[in-house]
Design a protein around this motif. Sequence first.
Motif, PDB file in Angstrom:
ATOM      1  N   PRO A   1       0.812  -1.226   0.000  1.00 33.19           N
ATOM      2  CA  PRO A   1       0.000   0.000   0.000  1.00 33.19           C
ATOM      3  C   PRO A   1       0.847   1.280   0.000  1.00 33.19           C
ATOM      4  N   LEU A   2       1.988   1.250   0.686  1.00 32.20           N
ATOM      5  CA  LEU A   2       2.868   2.417   0.705  1.00 32.20           C
ATOM      6  C   LEU A   2       3.497   2.630  -0.663  1.00 32.20           C
ATOM      7  N   ILE A   3       3.940   1.545  -1.304  1.00 28.39           N
ATOM      8  CA  ILE A   3       4.516   1.653  -2.645  1.00 28.39           C
ATOM      9  C   ILE A   3       3.478   2.230  -3.607  1.00 28.39           C
ATOM     10  N   GLU A   4       2.265   1.710  -3.536  1.00 30.45           N
ATOM     11  CA  GLU A   4       1.210   2.184  -4.432  1.00 30.45           C
ATOM     12  C   GLU A   4       0.939   3.669  -4.240  1.00 30.45           C
ATOM     13  N   ARG A   5       0.882   4.110  -2.983  1.00 25.63           N
ATOM     14  CA  ARG A   5       0.614   5.521  -2.706  1.00 25.63           C
ATOM     15  C   ARG A   5       1.724   6.413  -3.251  1.00 25.63           C
ATOM     16  N   TRP A   6       2.959   6.058  -2.932  1.00 23.82           N
ATOM     17  CA  TRP A   6       4.081   6.898  -3.366  1.00 23.82           C
ATOM     18  C   TRP A   6       4.204   6.906  -4.894  1.00 23.82           C
TER      19      TRP A   6
END
Length: 467
Positions: free
Chosen positions: A402-407
């Motif tokens: 989820p963090l990778i997707e957001r960034w």
Amino acid sequence: MFDASTYRSRRETLIAQEAPETGVVLLLGNQQSPKNYAANTHPFRQDSSFLYYFGLDQPDLCGLIDLDAGTATLYGEDQSLEDVIWMGEQPGLSELATAAGIDTVAPVADLEDTLATAREQDRPIHILPPYRDEHRLRYASLLDLPYDQVEDAVSESLIRAVVRQRSVKSEAEVAEIEEALDRTAALHKYALRHAAPGVTEREIWAGMTHLIASQESAYAFTPTCSVHGEVLHNHSYPNTLSDGDLLLVDAGAESSMHYAGDITRTVPVGGAFSERQKALYEAVLAAQEAAIDALAPGVPFLDVHLLAARTLTEHLVDIGLMQGDAEAAVDAGAHALFFSHGLGHMMGLDVHDMESLGEDYVGYAEDQTRSEQFGLHTLRLARPVQPGFVASVEPGCYFIPPLIERWEAEGRHKAFINYDRVDDFRNFGGIRIEDDVRITDDGAQVLGPAIPKTVDKVEAQVGSAAG
């Protein structure tokens, strides 16, 4: 317990500090904490500051230190006959007081009158921040305050005095931490030997729990034992290990006096790291080794955290996950996609030592302010370290979808992050390597017995019990 002279000396040291200089210090011991009804309680754990100054590991006690008279009083109750019937005979209040080097005892009912007299005389009553609701309620009653004003009564001068004193560990305290780490090492060696395809996370957790119980110990915190190491504090154990997984185990035992151990290891299920696992594992290990080598009196832990982040970033550039100048990438905070937590924390009677007193008091010097940058804003320890400090050193590298997707959607730090390459690692999991160190006069000493962490030593032992 330590010898009674230890607790007497600790109280005398607190009294002798410049601040707080007058009044009384009230320390509440913990009470039993019910699970689902009053008589069915969680295992008892004493308040750590009460343990530090009074050493008594029984519920329903209070301690009062008179800073002006230089005396201490233990408040509690002797057992009733009904208590003896249900619980067996326990040491009496006077016997407990003698063990803690205290000359005066009184029933709990007297405490309210004593504090009322102190208020009438305009004497300050110093308390520490409450972290349990029952403590807030009790302070409200004892200090005649509305519940929502209890936090306003907390004594900053007492917080700072306790932090100064508890931060520096004596040789006897270090010996307790070493005992905790002896027990902790047994947990990790068990997990290493039993990490094999077909074994469940819960089976490994259960084996560690058996060891904890057989050592008459307890976990210092709820352990992580997971193939989803990208979840920083993963307290569920539902998965079956498969060939090619990475198993991350973050676990620590307590010593007999409740000092904590805190170690993390990450091991390859199936016997060997893959090439990409090995590259990232060695990146994290290099970051940890650089950090430990850099620790010395007067060095800000923040600087060591940033050194570990730069070391990790240099390796990530080599792997192709990041790009550009490593120092510039860390300055910008780009590394936090992979390393989003602090390098470590103080350790002692609490695994995050004194965290209930406030992270900014424990982990930051008075002239330091907490960064608002993602990844640095959660740094628990930033202050210059001093001889006698004990801290964890625990860099990691994580792939959190989820963090990778957001960034990536936001295009964050795309000058430093190769998102196309990161996508290939999206389901990689996480790696963390953690040891506990004592700051010496000229550097840092890794505490506890050696637990395999180089690639060759880990691969030589992983899953060996299954064979």
